[in-house]
Design an enzyme around this catalytic site. Sequence first.
Site, PDB file in Angstrom:
ATOM      1  N   GLU A  18      37.969 -78.803  49.707  1.00 16.93           N
ATOM      2  CA  GLU A  18      38.038 -80.258  49.507  1.00 16.93           C
ATOM      3  C   GLU A  18      38.611 -80.940  50.747  1.00 16.93           C
ATOM      4  O   GLU A  18      38.216 -82.048  51.100  1.00 16.93           O
ATOM      5  CB  GLU A  18      38.864 -80.568  48.244  1.00 16.93           C
ATOM      6  CG  GLU A  18      38.068 -80.215  46.996  1.00 16.93           C
ATOM      7  CD  GLU A  18      38.881 -79.768  45.805  1.00 16.93           C
ATOM      8  OE1 GLU A  18      40.096 -80.034  45.759  1.00 16.93           O
ATOM      9  OE2 GLU A  18      38.288 -79.128  44.910  1.00 16.93           O
ATOM     10  N   HIS A  53      41.447 -75.719  52.323  1.00 13.07           N
ATOM     11  CA  HIS A  53      40.731 -75.834  51.054  1.00 13.07           C
ATOM     12  C   HIS A  53      39.413 -76.575  51.289  1.00 13.07           C
ATOM     13  O   HIS A  53      39.350 -77.497  52.104  1.00 13.07           O
ATOM     14  CB  HIS A  53      41.592 -76.565  50.021  1.00 13.07           C
ATOM     15  CG  HIS A  53      41.022 -76.469  48.638  1.00 13.07           C
ATOM     16  ND1 HIS A  53      39.978 -77.264  48.226  1.00 13.07           N
ATOM     17  CD2 HIS A  53      41.311 -75.644  47.609  1.00 13.07           C
ATOM     18  CE1 HIS A  53      39.660 -76.933  46.971  1.00 13.07           C
ATOM     19  NE2 HIS A  53      40.447 -75.957  46.578  1.00 13.07           N
ATOM     20  N   SER A  82      36.370 -71.919  39.237  1.00  9.79           N
ATOM     21  CA  SER A  82      36.156 -71.876  37.781  1.00  9.79           C
ATOM     22  C   SER A  82      36.676 -70.596  37.130  1.00  9.79           C
ATOM     23  O   SER A  82      36.045 -70.064  36.214  1.00  9.79           O
ATOM     24  CB  SER A  82      34.678 -72.112  37.441  1.00  9.79           C
ATOM     25  OG  SER A  82      34.267 -73.396  37.889  1.00  9.79           O
ATOM     26  N   GLY A 108      42.267 -73.758  39.869  1.00 10.33           N
ATOM     27  CA  GLY A 108      42.322 -75.217  39.832  1.00 10.33           C
ATOM     28  C   GLY A 108      42.506 -75.703  38.404  1.00 10.33           C
ATOM     29  O   GLY A 108      43.608 -75.668  37.852  1.00 10.33           O
ATOM     30  N   GLY A 109      41.433 -76.148  37.786  1.00  9.24           N
ATOM     31  CA  GLY A 109      41.491 -76.775  36.463  1.00  9.24           C
ATOM     32  C   GLY A 109      42.316 -76.013  35.438  1.00  9.24           C
ATOM     33  O   GLY A 109      43.147 -76.598  34.722  1.00  9.24           O
ATOM     34  N   GLY A 163      35.276 -76.197  40.240  1.00  9.91           N
ATOM     35  CA  GLY A 163      35.268 -77.324  39.309  1.00  9.91           C
ATOM     36  C   GLY A 163      33.934 -77.555  38.631  1.00  9.91           C
ATOM     37  O   GLY A 163      33.712 -78.601  38.022  1.00  9.91           O
ATOM     38  N   ASN A 191      46.580 -74.324  41.810  1.00  9.76           N
ATOM     39  CA  ASN A 191      46.400 -75.479  42.700  1.00  9.76           C
ATOM     40  C   ASN A 191      46.163 -76.692  41.807  1.00  9.76           C
ATOM     41  O   ASN A 191      45.071 -76.854  41.264  1.00  9.76           O
ATOM     42  CB  ASN A 191      45.204 -75.221  43.626  1.00  9.76           C
ATOM     43  CG  ASN A 191      44.859 -76.447  44.466  1.00  9.76           C
ATOM     44  OD1 ASN A 191      45.615 -77.415  44.515  1.00  9.76           O
ATOM     45  ND2 ASN A 191      43.710 -76.400  45.125  1.00  9.76           N
ATOM     46  N   TRP A 192      47.184 -77.494  41.673  1.00 13.82           N
ATOM     47  CA  TRP A 192      47.085 -78.649  40.758  1.00 13.82           C
ATOM     48  C   TRP A 192      46.253 -79.774  41.334  1.00 13.82           C
ATOM     49  O   TRP A 192      45.948 -80.743  40.641  1.00 13.82           O
ATOM     50  CB  TRP A 192      48.483 -79.171  40.409  1.00 13.82           C
ATOM     51  CG  TRP A 192      49.309 -78.215  39.600  1.00 13.82           C
ATOM     52  CD1 TRP A 192      48.887 -77.046  38.997  1.00 13.82           C
ATOM     53  CD2 TRP A 192      50.705 -78.328  39.282  1.00 13.82           C
ATOM     54  NE1 TRP A 192      49.928 -76.445  38.338  1.00 13.82           N
ATOM     55  CE2 TRP A 192      51.054 -77.204  38.494  1.00 13.82           C
ATOM     56  CE3 TRP A 192      51.689 -79.258  39.593  1.00 13.82           C
ATOM     57  CZ2 TRP A 192      52.352 -77.000  38.017  1.00 13.82           C
ATOM     58  CZ3 TRP A 192      52.985 -79.061  39.114  1.00 13.82           C
ATOM     59  CH2 TRP A 192      53.307 -77.944  38.326  1.00 13.82           C
ATOM     60  N   LYS A 193      45.917 -79.696  42.597  1.00  9.88           N
ATOM     61  CA  LYS A 193      45.169 -80.776  43.269  1.00  9.88           C
ATOM     62  C   LYS A 193      45.882 -82.112  43.017  1.00  9.88           C
ATOM     63  O   LYS A 193      47.107 -82.122  42.926  1.00  9.88           O
ATOM     64  CB  LYS A 193      43.705 -80.766  42.817  1.00  9.88           C
ATOM     65  CG  LYS A 193      43.088 -79.356  42.959  1.00  9.88           C
ATOM     66  CD  LYS A 193      41.603 -79.306  42.816  1.00  9.88           C
ATOM     67  CE  LYS A 193      41.125 -77.860  43.001  1.00  9.88           C
ATOM     68  NZ  LYS A 193      39.667 -77.740  42.938  1.00  9.88           N
ATOM     69  N   GLU A 244      36.645 -69.009  47.997  1.00  9.56           N
ATOM     70  CA  GLU A 244      36.264 -69.998  46.994  1.00  9.56           C
ATOM     71  C   GLU A 244      34.864 -70.517  47.303  1.00  9.56           C
ATOM     72  O   GLU A 244      34.707 -71.433  48.132  1.00  9.56           O
ATOM     73  CB  GLU A 244      37.249 -71.169  46.999  1.00  9.56           C
ATOM     74  CG  GLU A 244      38.675 -70.784  46.668  1.00  9.56           C
ATOM     75  CD  GLU A 244      39.480 -71.961  46.114  1.00  9.56           C
ATOM     76  OE1 GLU A 244      40.086 -71.787  45.057  1.00  9.56           O
ATOM     77  OE2 GLU A 244      39.478 -73.036  46.734  1.00  9.56           O
TER      78      GLU A 244
HETATM   79  P1  13P Z   1      38.648 -74.719  39.755  1.00 12.17           P
HETATM   80  O1  13P Z   1      39.428 -73.551  39.208  1.00 12.17           O
HETATM   81  O2  13P Z   1      38.937 -76.008  39.024  1.00 12.17           O
HETATM   82  O3  13P Z   1      37.203 -74.420  39.887  1.00 12.17           O
HETATM   83  O4  13P Z   1      39.200 -74.982  41.243  1.00 12.17           O
HETATM   84  C1  13P Z   1      39.253 -73.911  42.123  1.00 12.17           C
HETATM   85  C2  13P Z   1      39.992 -74.348  43.319  1.00 12.17           C
HETATM   86  O5  13P Z   1      39.514 -75.140  44.104  1.00 12.17           O
HETATM   87  C3  13P Z   1      41.349 -73.829  43.521  1.00 12.17           C
HETATM   88  O6  13P Z   1      41.816 -74.118  44.786  1.00 12.17           O
END
Ligand code: 13P
Length: 252
Positions: free
Chosen positions: A98, A96, A214, A235-236, A175, A9-11, A169
């Site tokens: 967010e 998600h 994470s 994510g990251g 993050g 997930n590149w956000k 999650e």
């Molecule tokens: P991180 O891997 O950056 O913690 O993000 C997780 C996430 O929200 C994937 O959708």
Amino acid sequence: MRQPLVAGNWKMHGTRAGINDLVTGIKQGMTAGITAEVALCPPFVYVTDTGRMLADSSIALGAQNLCAERGEGAYTGEVSGAMLKDAGCTFVIVGHSERRALYGEGDALVAKKFFAALAAGLTPILCVGELLGERERGDTEAVVARQLDAVLLQEGGVAGLAQAVIAYEPVWAIGTGRTATPEQAQEVHAYIRGRVAEHDRAVADKLRILYGGSVKANNAPELFAMADIDGGLIGGASLDAGQFVAICRAAS
Ligand code: 13P
């Protein structure tokens, strides 16, 4: 046997040039040893570009969100499931944390998006997870149950989950560099599977439940070793080809 899935997930990250380098690096890393299914979820504007780059690979394309409305219409700024399907997507992330926290998406809207995704022929990746305060109050299961039931208890919910993926999650792990321990994650994954099994054991047994929060190359092996963790939503670390490929390898 459930085939593991690792989805990046590149956000809201990336540029055309950066994505070109990232996808090139990931494709180069997809050697024979990687048996997990792999998907990349770029921002909307880069979906088509990314899809073009993935055309000669086995990596699937996904999106991070979709409009709850089906078909076409006067919904300025929105992107439909049908458009994502047309652009080559297989997966779409729904609910998600967010989007729940920053854009006010509640359980009912998330459920509507879930079924809109299915109607468009996409595989929804339904995200659930508790806030830190909710965990500290001992409410993790209640929160996850509420988020899951918003889909599960609808007409067609169980059949829908047979075509879907769930991502657990914990919001406090996203993050933050603070990962749930494998035991903490496994406990919630088993709870989710058990809750689906109350309705349909076969659907529960086949359901892929990803962990997100994470996940890095160094903690992925111990997370993916747990019985009910079927891969990750990353994510990251999905913005770094080396990290992401290592995570895909750990899931294979
Ligand atoms: P991180 O891997 O950056 O913690 O993000 C997780 C996430 O929200 C994937 O959708």
